[in-house]
Design an enzyme around this catalytic site. Sequence first.
Site, mmCIF file in Angstrom:
data_model
loop_
_atom_site.group_PDB
_atom_site.id
_atom_site.type_symbol
_atom_site.label_atom_id
_atom_site.label_comp_id
_atom_site.label_asym_id
_atom_site.label_seq_id
_atom_site.Cartn_x
_atom_site.Cartn_y
_atom_site.Cartn_z
ATOM 1 N N ASP A 1 0.851 -1.199 0.000
ATOM 2 C CA ASP A 1 0.000 0.000 0.000
ATOM 3 C C ASP A 1 0.886 1.249 0.000
ATOM 4 O O ASP A 1 0.872 2.012 0.941
ATOM 5 C CB ASP A 1 -0.945 -0.005 1.210
ATOM 6 N N ASP B 1 7.000 1.064 1.939
ATOM 7 C CA ASP B 1 6.637 0.147 0.848
ATOM 8 C C ASP B 1 7.546 0.373 -0.355
ATOM 9 O O ASP B 1 7.955 -0.581 -1.027
ATOM 10 C CB ASP B 1 5.194 0.370 0.400
ATOM 11 N N VAL C 1 2.609 -6.337 2.932
ATOM 12 C CA VAL C 1 3.197 -5.343 3.827
ATOM 13 C C VAL C 1 2.239 -4.173 4.061
ATOM 14 O O VAL C 1 2.651 -3.096 4.484
ATOM 15 C CB VAL C 1 4.566 -4.848 3.292
ATOM 16 N N GLN D 1 7.683 11.088 11.527
ATOM 17 C CA GLN D 1 7.888 10.109 12.594
ATOM 18 C C GLN D 1 8.269 10.791 13.910
ATOM 19 O O GLN D 1 7.853 10.354 14.985
ATOM 20 C CB GLN D 1 8.965 9.093 12.188
ATOM 21 N N HIS E 1 9.675 -0.195 7.992
ATOM 22 C CA HIS E 1 8.967 -1.393 8.449
ATOM 23 C C HIS E 1 8.915 -2.495 7.383
ATOM 24 O O HIS E 1 9.322 -3.633 7.615
ATOM 25 C CB HIS E 1 7.528 -1.032 8.834
ATOM 26 N N ASP E 2 8.374 -2.138 6.203
ATOM 27 C CA ASP E 2 8.062 -3.151 5.196
ATOM 28 C C ASP E 2 9.306 -3.819 4.623
ATOM 29 O O ASP E 2 9.267 -4.990 4.226
ATOM 30 C CB ASP E 2 7.246 -2.520 4.061
#
EC number: 3.2.2.8
Length: 313
Positions: A11, A16, A124, A227, A239-240
């Site tokens: 997404d 991503d 993800v 962040q 993260h992903d």
Amino acid sequence: MEKRKIILDCDPGHDDAIAIMMAAKHPAIDLLGITIVAGNQTLDKTLINGLNVCQKLEINVPVYAGMPQPIMRQQIVADNIHGDTGLDGPVFEPLTRQAESTHAVKYIIDTLMASDGDITLVPVGPLSNIAVAMRMQPAILPKIREIVLMGGAYGTGNFTPSAEFNIFADPEAARVVFTSGVPLVMMGLDLTNQTVCTPDVIARMERAGGPAGELFSDIMNFTLKTQFENYGLAGGPVHDATCIGYLINPDGIKTQEMYVEVDVNSGPCYGRTVCDELGVLGKPANTKVGITIDSDWFWGLVEECVRGYIKTH
């Protein structure tokens, strides 16, 4: 080195984009297709973002649009982190790249059914596409080699005190996936927050150069701000991208097998991944949960992928 066949379900989304960049370039990964889901932003925006990343980096992998809404809950987006476009920061050339006409869910089903059971799904974002595919054609379940996902947490959430965004965006879909019986690997916040992209890391990727170094810098400089404002972090975790790191070399990430259940009751724990870390429930483990990551190894891997986009002719 084994080449892992994967479908990347995402997404886009800043992190991503880093996952796409890595998956399309590393020789250990055979990226068959990219499926897009609503999540960080609405589907029309996440699709454009995915296509923009592929066009910028000349990634010739088919892109498929999927579920525009969660299975049950009202739609949410993470514009506080990813901005109005879902990928604020970079400036892209006019988009000429187009998505395939096939729906992402149909692509997932058809590709798995035609396979030898050697394809790994790498979601993800919210798990809407994967869950709908499982419900539409349960025969795909034994065809899935493994699902390596980014989502959840065994500690604190980031969208509510209990829930991580990807799971909270479609808890019912997550419930389908976590009860599917397919081998699961979960990269939750406890692990992914160990990949905070500091200004030093951004400078390192800028020095690496090329179109991917430029894109990395534009993306992660934007998340430095959001962040810190939202979570007080010194940079944006990617993260992903941890899922791609795990697929390239699982030895860089320590995991623990746990029984994981998704809370779909309406209440303060809605969307929580309840992880039985101590085994007190006595239920068999259904998920390998990421615990720690070798950050030096990980950022070296990211830089290797960034350098892979530098043209030598």
